[in-house]
Design a protein around this motif. Structure first.
Motif, PDB file in Angstrom:
ATOM      1  N   SER A  86       0.851  -1.185   0.000  1.00  0.00           N
ATOM      2  CA  SER A  86       0.000   0.000   0.000  1.00  0.00           C
ATOM      3  C   SER A  86       0.891   1.242   0.000  1.00  0.00           C
ATOM      4  O   SER A  86       2.108   1.143   0.187  1.00  0.00           O
ATOM      5  CB  SER A  86      -0.900   0.016   1.240  1.00  0.00           C
ATOM      6  N   LEU A 134       0.228   0.963  -7.846  1.00  0.00           N
ATOM      7  CA  LEU A 134      -0.642   0.633  -6.717  1.00  0.00           C
ATOM      8  C   LEU A 134      -2.073   0.582  -7.243  1.00  0.00           C
ATOM      9  O   LEU A 134      -2.466   1.443  -8.039  1.00  0.00           O
ATOM     10  CB  LEU A 134      -0.529   1.679  -5.607  1.00  0.00           C
ATOM     11  N   GLU A 158      -6.650   1.034  -3.698  1.00  0.00           N
ATOM     12  CA  GLU A 158      -5.731   1.182  -2.564  1.00  0.00           C
ATOM     13  C   GLU A 158      -6.100   2.435  -1.793  1.00  0.00           C
ATOM     14  O   GLU A 158      -6.195   3.515  -2.361  1.00  0.00           O
ATOM     15  CB  GLU A 158      -4.284   1.269  -3.085  1.00  0.00           C
TER      16      GLU A 158
END
Length: 125
Positions: A47, A120, A124
């Motif tokens: 993350s 990502l 997220e």
């Protein structure tokens, strides 16, 4: 969103969304690192909060001229100290939301640039 890249031998992104990224016809979920030449791999950055210099240093193995960092659903900039390994090697880093990063990756990879996407997922937090 569906994307339609120009004909090329490079890996490209056909679509992206909350479910993941489709690279050369295969769905990739979670954080990935994508080299235009070598294809997608799992990226250890779980993350945005988990980003470290080591997660960015993983990208050094590709020896890219440019890293495109897709920061998730919204634009967020990593701390410059996390990018020091890339900067010391003269590798450019561009940060954008993950959708823009996918589109930019396709354009640059289609031009034959040695680019790596550090992605990502859109979901997220």
């Amino acid at each position: 969103m569906k994307l339609h890249p120009d004909a090329s031998n490079a890996y490209s992104i056909q679509s992206y969304g909350a479910e993941g990224v489709v690279v050369n016809g295969k769905l990739q979920t979670g954080p990935i690192k994508l080299c235009a030449i070598q294809g997608p791999q799992t990226w250890s950055a779980a993350s945005f909060a988990d980003l470290t210099q080591d997660t960015f240093d993983e990208l050094l193995a590709f020896r890219p001229e440019l890293v495109i960092f897709g920061s998730g659903q919204r634009l967020r900039f990593p701390s410059p100290k996390l990018l020091q390994g890339l900067i010391r090697q003269g590798i450019g880093v561009e940060t954008m939301d993950s959708g823009a990063a996918c589109r930019t990756f396709n354009v640059l990879a289609g031009e034959g640039r040695h680019v790596v996407l550090a992605y990502l997922p859109l979901n997220e937090a």
